[in-house]
Design a protein around this motif. Structure first.
Motif, mmCIF file in Angstrom:
data_model
loop_
_atom_site.group_PDB
_atom_site.id
_atom_site.type_symbol
_atom_site.label_atom_id
_atom_site.label_comp_id
_atom_site.label_asym_id
_atom_site.label_seq_id
_atom_site.Cartn_x
_atom_site.Cartn_y
_atom_site.Cartn_z
ATOM 1 N N LEU A 4 0.876 -1.205 0.040
ATOM 2 C CA LEU A 4 0.118 -0.027 0.053
ATOM 3 C C LEU A 4 0.866 1.304 0.169
ATOM 4 O O LEU A 4 1.865 1.308 0.786
ATOM 5 C CB LEU A 4 -0.836 -0.138 1.304
ATOM 6 N N ILE A 5 0.692 2.166 -0.651
ATOM 7 C CA ILE A 5 1.408 3.514 -0.731
ATOM 8 C C ILE A 5 0.288 4.599 -0.486
ATOM 9 O O ILE A 5 -0.491 4.618 -1.139
ATOM 10 C CB ILE A 5 2.241 3.682 -2.379
ATOM 11 N N VAL A 6 0.288 5.458 0.593
ATOM 12 C CA VAL A 6 -0.317 6.147 0.971
ATOM 13 C C VAL A 6 0.384 7.536 0.672
ATOM 14 O O VAL A 6 1.618 7.754 1.033
ATOM 15 C CB VAL A 6 -0.662 6.243 2.461
ATOM 16 N N GLU A 19 4.325 7.320 -7.268
ATOM 17 C CA GLU A 19 3.886 6.536 -8.692
ATOM 18 C C GLU A 19 5.089 6.000 -9.124
ATOM 19 O O GLU A 19 5.378 4.769 -9.709
ATOM 20 C CB GLU A 19 3.422 7.456 -9.775
ATOM 21 N N PHE A 20 6.325 6.602 -8.798
ATOM 22 C CA PHE A 20 7.775 6.078 -8.883
ATOM 23 C C PHE A 20 7.831 4.665 -8.199
ATOM 24 O O PHE A 20 8.285 3.391 -8.838
ATOM 25 C CB PHE A 20 8.915 6.701 -8.654
ATOM 26 N N ALA A 21 7.257 4.844 -6.948
ATOM 27 C CA ALA A 21 7.526 3.771 -5.953
ATOM 28 C C ALA A 21 6.410 2.566 -6.390
ATOM 29 O O ALA A 21 6.757 1.438 -6.142
ATOM 30 C CB ALA A 21 7.068 4.365 -4.566
ATOM 31 N N GLN A 22 5.271 3.064 -6.647
ATOM 32 C CA GLN A 22 4.304 1.820 -7.419
ATOM 33 C C GLN A 22 4.830 1.207 -8.816
ATOM 34 O O GLN A 22 4.730 -0.106 -8.382
ATOM 35 C CB GLN A 22 3.207 2.736 -8.057
ATOM 36 N N ASN A 23 5.617 1.808 -9.525
ATOM 37 C CA ASN A 23 6.314 1.148 -10.851
ATOM 38 C C ASN A 23 7.200 0.361 -10.286
ATOM 39 O O ASN A 23 7.307 -0.680 -10.658
ATOM 40 C CB ASN A 23 6.676 2.233 -11.641
ATOM 41 N N LEU A 24 8.145 0.515 -9.310
ATOM 42 C CA LEU A 24 9.273 -0.029 -8.853
ATOM 43 C C LEU A 24 8.596 -1.376 -8.342
ATOM 44 O O LEU A 24 9.222 -2.436 -8.462
ATOM 45 C CB LEU A 24 10.194 0.808 -7.926
ATOM 46 N N ALA A 25 7.666 -1.153 -7.373
ATOM 47 C CA ALA A 25 7.003 -2.509 -6.714
ATOM 48 C C ALA A 25 6.437 -3.254 -7.595
ATOM 49 O O ALA A 25 6.469 -4.626 -7.379
ATOM 50 C CB ALA A 25 6.211 -2.052 -5.670
ATOM 51 N N GLU A 26 5.724 -2.695 -8.628
ATOM 52 C CA GLU A 26 4.965 -3.833 -9.696
ATOM 53 C C GLU A 26 6.033 -4.365 -10.676
ATOM 54 O O GLU A 26 5.645 -5.503 -10.811
ATOM 55 C CB GLU A 26 4.082 -2.782 -10.356
ATOM 56 N N GLU A 27 7.088 -3.537 -10.869
ATOM 57 C CA GLU A 27 8.140 -4.512 -11.754
ATOM 58 C C GLU A 27 8.793 -5.431 -11.004
ATOM 59 O O GLU A 27 9.277 -6.476 -11.549
ATOM 60 C CB GLU A 27 9.255 -3.219 -12.046
ATOM 61 N N ALA A 28 8.704 -5.347 -9.694
ATOM 62 C CA ALA A 28 9.281 -6.475 -8.727
ATOM 63 C C ALA A 28 8.200 -7.470 -8.415
ATOM 64 O O ALA A 28 8.510 -8.585 -7.721
ATOM 65 C CB ALA A 28 10.035 -6.007 -7.258
ATOM 66 N N GLU A 162 17.991 7.588 -8.227
ATOM 67 C CA GLU A 162 18.591 6.416 -7.826
ATOM 68 C C GLU A 162 18.939 6.254 -6.327
ATOM 69 O O GLU A 162 18.638 4.993 -6.087
ATOM 70 C CB GLU A 162 20.042 6.471 -8.835
ATOM 71 N N ALA A 163 19.127 7.154 -5.661
ATOM 72 C CA ALA A 163 19.095 7.011 -4.110
ATOM 73 C C ALA A 163 17.436 6.510 -3.808
ATOM 74 O O ALA A 163 17.504 5.568 -2.756
ATOM 75 C CB ALA A 163 19.548 8.230 -3.266
ATOM 76 N N LEU A 164 16.706 7.158 -4.169
ATOM 77 C CA LEU A 164 15.378 6.706 -3.994
ATOM 78 C C LEU A 164 15.107 5.304 -4.225
ATOM 79 O O LEU A 164 14.338 4.373 -3.531
ATOM 80 C CB LEU A 164 14.386 7.623 -4.429
ATOM 81 N N LYS A 165 15.383 4.879 -5.432
ATOM 82 C CA LYS A 165 15.259 3.373 -5.856
ATOM 83 C C LYS A 165 15.847 2.442 -5.021
ATOM 84 O O LYS A 165 15.331 1.466 -4.808
ATOM 85 C CB LYS A 165 15.922 3.445 -7.010
ATOM 86 N N ASP A 166 17.163 3.031 -4.614
ATOM 87 C CA ASP A 166 17.887 2.051 -3.454
ATOM 88 C C ASP A 166 17.193 1.761 -2.374
ATOM 89 O O ASP A 166 17.064 0.796 -1.944
ATOM 90 C CB ASP A 166 19.220 2.411 -3.334
#
Length: 188
Positions: A4-6, A19-28, A162-166
């Motif tokens: 869940l992303i609030v 939305e970046f977090a959503q895409n990253l999680a869905e890709e995983a 990149e740091a956020l992705k990590d």
């Protein structure tokens, strides 16, 4: 895993981060639910949720009131899950602003009486097209005060993707069951 992303946003950068977090999680391979804390009529369910990413911008030293209400109203459900808070501010864009950015999180925790398992201080963006004269002056003389950025230069995104992705990858890859072993010492 169900994530869940609030999020709570004012100018749109935090929505972009959510939305970046959503895409990253869905890709995983995770199933993701995105929830805008400003939508007062949307139902919020924690059923089946394993992890929660909380993301909110800071304006005038505070995360959006609607976001903080969601945290306060759902403390028990949040405390039962692995949580990551992304506090988005311009202070986090500058080394000399990091202490102030940490204070925003501490103040939020005191107001909501909820302490996430972990947090990350994320640099936001300058959206000059949405500022009136007063907001521009506050940005220049209060928020950015003598920092190496001039709002007259226009829109600028400070977010380090990149740091956020990590941070997100590490959080999402951590086994939620291991949370019990780590203890919930960081919750309030």
């Amino acid at each position: 895993m169900n994530v869940l992303i609030v999020f709570g946003t004012v100018e749109g950068q935090t929505r972009k981060i959510a939305e970046f977090a959503q895409n990253l999680a869905e890709e995983a391979g995770h199933t993701v639910t995105l929830f805008d804390a400003a939508d007062k009529t949307a139902p919020l369910s924690f059923d089946g949720i394993d992890k929660v990413v909380l993301a909110a911008s800071v304006h005038e030293r505070r995360h959006p009131a609607t976001f903080e209400v969601v945290l306060s109203a759902n403390r028990a459900d949040l405390a039962a899950r692995d949580t990551l808070m992304l506090s988005v501010s311009l202070s986090a864009a500058f080394e000399d602003g990091m202490e102030e950015a940490r204070e925003y999180v501490t103040e939020m925790e005191m107001r909501t009486r909820f302490k996430p398992d972990q947090h990350a201080l994320v640099a936001g963006a300058v959206r000059t097209s949405s500022y009136d004269y007063f907001a521009t002056q506050v940005l220049r003389h209060v928020v950015l005060r003598d920092r190496a950025y001039d709002p007259a230069a226009g829109e600028h995104e400070f977010t380090d993707w990149e740091a956020l992705k990590d941070v997100l990858t590490a959080f999402l890859s951590r086994d939620p069951a291991s949370r019990k072993a780590r203890g919930k010492a960081s919750s309030g």
